[in-house]
Scaffold this active site. Structure first.
Site, PDB file in Angstrom:
ATOM      1  N   SER A 123       0.636  -1.169  -0.086  1.00  0.00           N
ATOM      2  CA  SER A 123       0.014  -0.049   0.099  1.00  0.00           C
ATOM      3  C   SER A 123       1.026   1.090   0.028  1.00  0.00           C
ATOM      4  O   SER A 123       0.531   2.502  -0.276  1.00  0.00           O
ATOM      5  CB  SER A 123      -0.929  -0.017   1.396  1.00  0.00           C
ATOM      6  OG  SER A 123      -0.427  -0.504   2.435  1.00  0.00           O
ATOM      7  N   HIS A 144      -3.001  -3.395  -5.875  1.00  0.00           N
ATOM      8  CA  HIS A 144      -3.514  -3.220  -4.461  1.00  0.00           C
ATOM      9  C   HIS A 144      -5.046  -3.512  -3.922  1.00  0.00           C
ATOM     10  O   HIS A 144      -5.892  -2.318  -4.653  1.00  0.00           O
ATOM     11  CB  HIS A 144      -3.071  -1.539  -4.332  1.00  0.00           C
ATOM     12  CG  HIS A 144      -3.165  -1.176  -2.955  1.00  0.00           C
ATOM     13  ND1 HIS A 144      -3.527   0.300  -2.903  1.00  0.00           N
ATOM     14  CD2 HIS A 144      -3.013  -1.698  -1.569  1.00  0.00           C
ATOM     15  CE1 HIS A 144      -3.603   0.519  -1.385  1.00  0.00           C
ATOM     16  NE2 HIS A 144      -3.366  -0.728  -0.783  1.00  0.00           N
ATOM     17  N   GLU A 156      -6.350  -1.232  -7.158  1.00  0.00           N
ATOM     18  CA  GLU A 156      -5.514  -0.376  -7.835  1.00  0.00           C
ATOM     19  C   GLU A 156      -4.244  -1.229  -8.650  1.00  0.00           C
ATOM     20  O   GLU A 156      -3.757  -2.000  -8.104  1.00  0.00           O
ATOM     21  CB  GLU A 156      -4.887   0.667  -6.896  1.00  0.00           C
ATOM     22  CG  GLU A 156      -5.915   1.685  -6.237  1.00  0.00           C
ATOM     23  CD  GLU A 156      -5.229   2.585  -5.221  1.00  0.00           C
ATOM     24  OE1 GLU A 156      -5.574   3.730  -5.422  1.00  0.00           O
ATOM     25  OE2 GLU A 156      -4.122   2.360  -4.582  1.00  0.00           O
ATOM     26  N   ASN A 194      -5.026   6.473  -1.244  1.00  0.00           N
ATOM     27  CA  ASN A 194      -4.312   7.067   0.050  1.00  0.00           C
ATOM     28  C   ASN A 194      -3.819   8.421  -0.229  1.00  0.00           C
ATOM     29  O   ASN A 194      -3.200   9.150   0.730  1.00  0.00           O
ATOM     30  CB  ASN A 194      -3.092   6.102   0.305  1.00  0.00           C
ATOM     31  CG  ASN A 194      -3.718   4.897   1.238  1.00  0.00           C
ATOM     32  OD1 ASN A 194      -4.748   5.059   1.769  1.00  0.00           O
ATOM     33  ND2 ASN A 194      -3.091   3.779   1.191  1.00  0.00           N
TER      34      ASN A 194
HETATM   35  P1  NAI Z   1      -0.379  -9.387   8.081  1.00  0.00           P
HETATM   36  O1  NAI Z   1       0.790  -8.925   9.151  1.00  0.00           O
HETATM   37  O2  NAI Z   1      -1.646  -9.669   8.528  1.00  0.00           O
HETATM   38  O3  NAI Z   1       0.331 -10.641   7.155  1.00  0.00           O
HETATM   39  C1  NAI Z   1       1.464 -10.806   6.811  1.00  0.00           C
HETATM   40  C2  NAI Z   1       1.989 -12.077   6.616  1.00  0.00           C
HETATM   41  O4  NAI Z   1       3.064 -12.045   5.820  1.00  0.00           O
HETATM   42  C3  NAI Z   1       2.185 -12.922   7.825  1.00  0.00           C
HETATM   43  O5  NAI Z   1       1.217 -13.989   8.052  1.00  0.00           O
HETATM   44  C4  NAI Z   1       3.707 -13.236   7.871  1.00  0.00           C
HETATM   45  O6  NAI Z   1       3.904 -14.331   8.527  1.00  0.00           O
HETATM   46  C5  NAI Z   1       3.829 -13.322   6.322  1.00  0.00           C
HETATM   47  N1  NAI Z   1       5.201 -13.253   5.923  1.00  0.00           N
HETATM   48  C6  NAI Z   1       6.208 -11.912   6.398  1.00  0.00           C
HETATM   49  N2  NAI Z   1       7.116 -12.144   5.611  1.00  0.00           N
HETATM   50  C7  NAI Z   1       7.185 -13.086   4.972  1.00  0.00           C
HETATM   51  C8  NAI Z   1       8.234 -13.818   3.919  1.00  0.00           C
HETATM   52  N3  NAI Z   1       9.224 -13.137   3.599  1.00  0.00           N
HETATM   53  N4  NAI Z   1       7.422 -14.918   3.098  1.00  0.00           N
HETATM   54  C9  NAI Z   1       6.401 -15.343   3.389  1.00  0.00           C
HETATM   55  N5  NAI Z   1       5.532 -14.920   4.225  1.00  0.00           N
HETATM   56  C10 NAI Z   1       5.800 -13.870   4.721  1.00  0.00           C
HETATM   57  O7  NAI Z   1      -0.117  -8.169   7.069  1.00  0.00           O
HETATM   58  P2  NAI Z   1      -1.434  -7.702   6.037  1.00  0.00           P
HETATM   59  O8  NAI Z   1      -2.291  -6.528   6.813  1.00  0.00           O
HETATM   60  O9  NAI Z   1      -2.115  -8.805   5.568  1.00  0.00           O
HETATM   61  O10 NAI Z   1      -0.770  -6.830   5.095  1.00  0.00           O
HETATM   62  C11 NAI Z   1       0.245  -7.314   3.684  1.00  0.00           C
HETATM   63  C12 NAI Z   1       0.411  -6.689   2.847  1.00  0.00           C
HETATM   64  O11 NAI Z   1      -0.592  -5.884   2.301  1.00  0.00           O
HETATM   65  C13 NAI Z   1       1.254  -5.270   3.381  1.00  0.00           C
HETATM   66  O12 NAI Z   1       2.229  -5.215   2.026  1.00  0.00           O
HETATM   67  C14 NAI Z   1       0.389  -4.323   3.412  1.00  0.00           C
HETATM   68  O13 NAI Z   1       1.072  -2.790   3.326  1.00  0.00           O
HETATM   69  C15 NAI Z   1      -0.623  -4.406   2.395  1.00  0.00           C
HETATM   70  N6  NAI Z   1      -2.082  -4.006   2.535  1.00  0.00           N
HETATM   71  C16 NAI Z   1      -2.507  -4.116   3.827  1.00  0.00           C
HETATM   72  C17 NAI Z   1      -3.826  -3.504   4.084  1.00  0.00           C
HETATM   73  C18 NAI Z   1      -4.540  -3.562   5.329  1.00  0.00           C
HETATM   74  O14 NAI Z   1      -5.759  -2.796   5.544  1.00  0.00           O
HETATM   75  N7  NAI Z   1      -3.934  -4.455   6.088  1.00  0.00           N
HETATM   76  C19 NAI Z   1      -4.575  -3.189   2.772  1.00  0.00           C
HETATM   77  C20 NAI Z   1      -4.041  -3.026   1.572  1.00  0.00           C
HETATM   78  C21 NAI Z   1      -2.632  -3.714   1.406  1.00  0.00           C
END
Ligand code: NAI
Length: 505
Positions: A123, A144, A156, A194
């Site tokens: 994001s 996105h 997006e 954003n």
């Molecule tokens: P989260 O923390 O809930 O999940 C991330 C997951 O990725 C975790 O389960 C973790 O174990 C895993 N992980 C971390 N490093 C890893 C690697 N090297 N290889 C494999 N797995 C790995 O995070 P969330 O909220 O789901 O966000 C994920 C992405 O989505 C980020 O880039 C965030 O900026 C983006 N995003 C988040 C939004 C939100 O509202 N939470 C909205 C839109 C985009």
């Protein structure tokens, strides 16, 4: 350019909130999906969670039991990244860290086929930066999604400097087939949503800081007059002030400290205090058991009003005349400069000047300014402000007139552009600059703000309805009042006003 075929394997990496949601969307669209997370067991746990979500849809009658089984059967949790080698599309939704994401993309590039699309759900990181140093940066693209991915329509599609247009187009078409509303955008800070949404929070925070009204009153005005689902304070309480403040700071820094995006000290103080919103039990509002939301401020008038005079065209305020007529008021219409007269009061739609300034400059006695409403026929509340020399009797008559039309009337301090008008003008200004800078088309930016953050109308369509010239004047007057580059009007607004063109032309 056509969408990926539904039998193409989609790999999702990161089984957190976003990854799980995206995996569900792809599986529901018919793709075989492999879900991988580097935390052992996390992918299997997420797949079980998705199955439970689908079960709830079955209970509600929104999904057939056989469909649930088929979708779940298409979702395969995997424990080794090597098993993703045959994917046609990989979407990463791992931790928001440039180096970690770059490393992952390098690994995927050597693992997957040459024509595999490498998409990132980031994001805030640059797609151009993520792709830098790869052998095939043209395969890297932003996809996105918004949270929760299965429910939010907007996606997006973000092109970096090296992204092949054919790759972005394939993902765009694929997102459409998945039932989403995709928009094209470029890898610039905040992408569309954003970035363009920043003034929604910033203007309310500033109005609060400058004593316009309290949080509950400002929120009520954005809801009841502006037609937004939530006001800025209740929304940031829901998002979390740590998250919302961090996004603002990151966009501000990414634009080299452009004052348009300046973070708010009011919000920083909440973050410093640990008042993060709902999740911490306290933000602008309290969320402890039994806590009640304070009521919005309201003016009441006992004055009786039977008639008013409409002088000339009231601009965007004109639909209010029909509502006043429907309430049984006798209305006289005559030529003039867009003023509404009742008793000793003169009402007008704000043009971004202080009421006191406009009263003096235009020689208007007992001036009462009226805020913008999304729809003056449907609004339930409206804000007014008045000049320092407006008499209490005249203000009372103005309130009585608006009450007669069934509106709740909220008085706010004399600040330029009131609440909804100023917020909408600044949203439109940011959207216009994004169009000017090629971040997205006017249609895509309006669509993104409606589908991504539920705005009741696209900011550019709203500016067109208000009048591009009027929107420009509001911004010029805001800039003159504050003397800050924050309110400088976008060149696109000025050019469109000069040419008499619409912003969607
Ligand atoms: P989260 O923390 O809930 O999940 C991330 C997951 O990725 C975790 O389960 C973790 O174990 C895993 N992980 C971390 N490093 C890893 C690697 N090297 N290889 C494999 N797995 C790995 O995070 P969330 O909220 O789901 O966000 C994920 C992405 O989505 C980020 O880039 C965030 O900026 C983006 N995003 C988040 C939004 C939100 O509202 N939470 C909205 C839109 C985009």
């Amino acid at each position: 350019m056509s969408a990926l075929s539904s039998n193409a394997l989609v790999a999702v990496i990161g089984a957190g909130a976003m990854g799980a949601g995206i995996a569900q969307v792809a599986a529901q669209a018919g793709h075989p999906v492999k879900l991988y997370d580097n935390r052992p067991g996390a992918a299997a746990q997420a797949v079980a969670g998705i199955d439970r979500q689908l079960g709830r849809l079955v209970e509600k009658g929104k999904l057939q039991p056989q469909a649930r089984e088929a979708i779940s059967a298409r979702l395969q949790p995997v424990e080794a990244i090597e098993t993703l080698a045959d994917a046609r599309l990989v979407i990463e939704a791992i931790v928001e860290n440039l180096q970690v994401k770059q490393q992952l993309l390098q690994q995927l590039e050597s693992l997957c086929a040459e024509d595999c699309i490498l998409a990132s759900n980031t994001s805030s990181l640059s797609i151009t930066g993520l792709a830098a140093g790869l052998q095939r940066p043209q395969q890297v693209v932003g996809m996105h999604f918004f949270n929760p991915a299965p429910l939010m329509a907007l996606v997006e599609i973000v092109s970096g400097l090296a992204t092949a247009p054919a790759i972005a187009n394939t993902l765009y078409e694929t997102a459409k087939v998945w039932g989403k509303k995709p928009v094209h955008t470029r890898s610039t800070p905040g992408f569309i949503v954003n970035r363009v949404a920043r003034p929604f929070y910033a203007e309310s925070l500033r109005l609060l800081q400058e004593g316009a009204a309290d949080c509950a009153t400002l929120d009520a005005l954005l809801r009841d007059a502006g037609g937004f689902r939530m006001g800025a304070f209740e929304l940031t309480d829901l998002i979390g002030h740590d998250v919302n403040y961090a996004v603002t700071c990151s966009v501000f820094e990414a634009f080299y400290g452009d004052f348009r995006f300046q973070p708010s000290l009011v919000q920083k103080e909440l973050v410093d205090a640990g008042r993060l919103g709902r999740k911490s039990g306290q933000g602008f509002y309290s969320y402890t058991d039994g806590a009640e939301r304070p009521p919005a401020a309201e003016l009441h008038s006992q004055a009786s009003t039977e008639c008013c005079v409409v002088e000339g065209q009231l601009g965007a305020l004109h639909p209010l005349v029909a509502r006043l007529r429907d309430s049984g008021l006798a209305i006289t219409e005559r030529a003039g400069n867009g003023l509404l007269r009742v008793g000793d009061a003169t009402l007008a739609l704000s043009d971004g000047r202080l009421a006191s300034q406009r009263a003096r400059e235009d020689g208007l006695r007992n001036l009462v300014l009226v805020d913008l409403a999304l729809d003056y026929q449907a609004a339930t509340r409206i804000a007014i402000s008045w000049s320092a020399d407006t008499s209490a009797e005249a203000r009372d008559q103005a309130v009585a007139l608006l009450q007669r039309a069934g509106l709740k009337v909220t008085g706010i301090a004399d600040l330029p552009g009131l609440v909804v008008l100023r917020t909408v003008a600044m949203l439109a200004n940011e959207a216009a600059d994004a169009v000017l800078q090629g971040v997205g088309s006017a249609a895509d930016i309006d669509l993104a703000m409606c589908a991504g953050v539920n705005y009741p109308r696209g900011p550019l369509a709203w500016a067109e309805q208000l009048g591009v010239g009027h929107t420009l004047r509001v911004l010029e007057n805001l800039q003159a009042s504050y003397g800050e580059s924050r309110y400088r009007p976008s060149l696109l607004l000025r050019r469109s006003a000069e040419q008499g063109a619409n912003l969607h032309d």
